[in-house]
Design a protein around this motif. Structure first.
Motif, PDB file in Angstrom:
ATOM      1  N   GLN A 235     -11.128 -31.191 -19.603  1.00 49.36           N
ATOM      2  CA  GLN A 235     -11.818 -30.295 -20.538  1.00 49.36           C
ATOM      3  C   GLN A 235     -10.874 -29.198 -21.000  1.00 49.36           C
ATOM      4  O   GLN A 235     -10.116 -28.648 -20.210  1.00 49.36           O
TER       5      GLN A 235
ATOM      6  N   GLN B  57     -10.956 -25.734 -23.674  1.00 49.58           N
ATOM      7  CA  GLN B  57     -11.671 -24.852 -24.603  1.00 49.58           C
ATOM      8  C   GLN B  57     -10.617 -24.152 -25.465  1.00 49.58           C
ATOM      9  O   GLN B  57      -9.569 -23.727 -24.962  1.00 49.58           O
TER      10      GLN B  57
ATOM     11  N   GLY C  34      -8.896 -24.230 -19.591  1.00 47.45           N
ATOM     12  CA  GLY C  34      -9.465 -25.436 -19.023  1.00 47.45           C
ATOM     13  C   GLY C  34      -8.456 -26.181 -18.171  1.00 47.45           C
ATOM     14  O   GLY C  34      -7.268 -25.870 -18.158  1.00 47.45           O
ATOM     15  N   GLN C  35      -8.957 -27.183 -17.508  1.00 43.59           N
ATOM     16  CA  GLN C  35      -8.163 -27.885 -16.503  1.00 43.59           C
ATOM     17  C   GLN C  35      -6.889 -28.507 -17.038  1.00 43.59           C
ATOM     18  O   GLN C  35      -5.854 -28.456 -16.396  1.00 43.59           O
ATOM     19  N   THR C  36      -6.965 -29.089 -18.212  1.00 43.37           N
ATOM     20  CA  THR C  36      -5.799 -29.811 -18.733  1.00 43.37           C
ATOM     21  C   THR C  36      -5.114 -29.080 -19.880  1.00 43.37           C
ATOM     22  O   THR C  36      -4.268 -29.635 -20.564  1.00 43.37           O
TER      23      THR C  36
ATOM     24  N   GLY D 106      -6.017 -33.131 -24.782  1.00 36.98           N
ATOM     25  CA  GLY D 106      -6.709 -33.099 -23.496  1.00 36.98           C
ATOM     26  C   GLY D 106      -5.968 -33.830 -22.397  1.00 36.98           C
ATOM     27  O   GLY D 106      -5.976 -33.392 -21.254  1.00 36.98           O
TER      28      GLY D 106
ATOM     29  N   ASN E 288      -9.246 -34.530 -29.008  1.00 34.06           N
ATOM     30  CA  ASN E 288     -10.579 -34.556 -28.400  1.00 34.06           C
ATOM     31  C   ASN E 288     -11.270 -33.196 -28.373  1.00 34.06           C
ATOM     32  O   ASN E 288     -12.472 -33.130 -28.158  1.00 34.06           O
ATOM     33  N   TYR E 289     -10.498 -32.146 -28.547  1.00 31.27           N
ATOM     34  CA  TYR E 289     -11.061 -30.806 -28.427  1.00 31.27           C
ATOM     35  C   TYR E 289     -10.668 -29.972 -29.644  1.00 31.27           C
ATOM     36  O   TYR E 289      -9.514 -30.025 -30.093  1.00 31.27           O
TER      37      TYR E 289
END
Length: 127
Positions: free
Chosen positions: A1, A3, A26-28, A100, A115-116
């Motif tokens: 995820q 942001q 976010g994590q990635t 991502g 994707n984001y």
């Protein structure tokens, strides 16, 4: 995820400059390819430029025309776009995007591969 939050932009006169910012979290986020796209009214969203997680950047020459600079701060997970000598045709909503997945050194130019997305920031160049 991931942001993404954009900031900066606004109204600028022809020939002026503006810097827009994208903060990723976010994590990635830190390992992800990030990019800027833009969308003018009635037109398709187009790639402006992107960066690998290491900070290697590629700009779309037909959009940048030597006027834009990308800067990625890998420690802060930011991707800034400095735009100089702006023209009315640069008027658009500018979107920050991230793939991502981590570790890739390939920067896609197709929006479908991201994707984001952030919410966008408006840049208006007055003539």
């Amino acid at each position: 995820q991931v942001q993404l939050v954009e900031s900066g932009g606004g109204l600028v006169q022809t020939g002026g400059s503006v810097r827009i910012y994208c903060q990723a979290s976010g994590q990635t986020a830190s390992g992800s390819v990030m990019a800027w796209f833009r969308q003018a009214p009635g037109k398709a969203r187009e790639y402006v430029g992107g960066s690998t997680w290491r900070g290697d950047t590629i700009l779309a020459s037909e959009v940048s025309k030597g006027r834009f600079t990308l800067s990625r701060d890998t420690a802060k997970n930011t991707l800034d776009l400095q735009m100089n000598n702006l023209q009315p045709e640069d008027t658009a909503v500018y979107y920050c995007a991230a793939r991502g997945e981590t570790g890739s050194t390939h920067i896609p130019t197709s929006r479908a591969e991201y994707n984001y997305w952030g919410q966008g920031t408006q840049v208006t160049v007055s003539s």
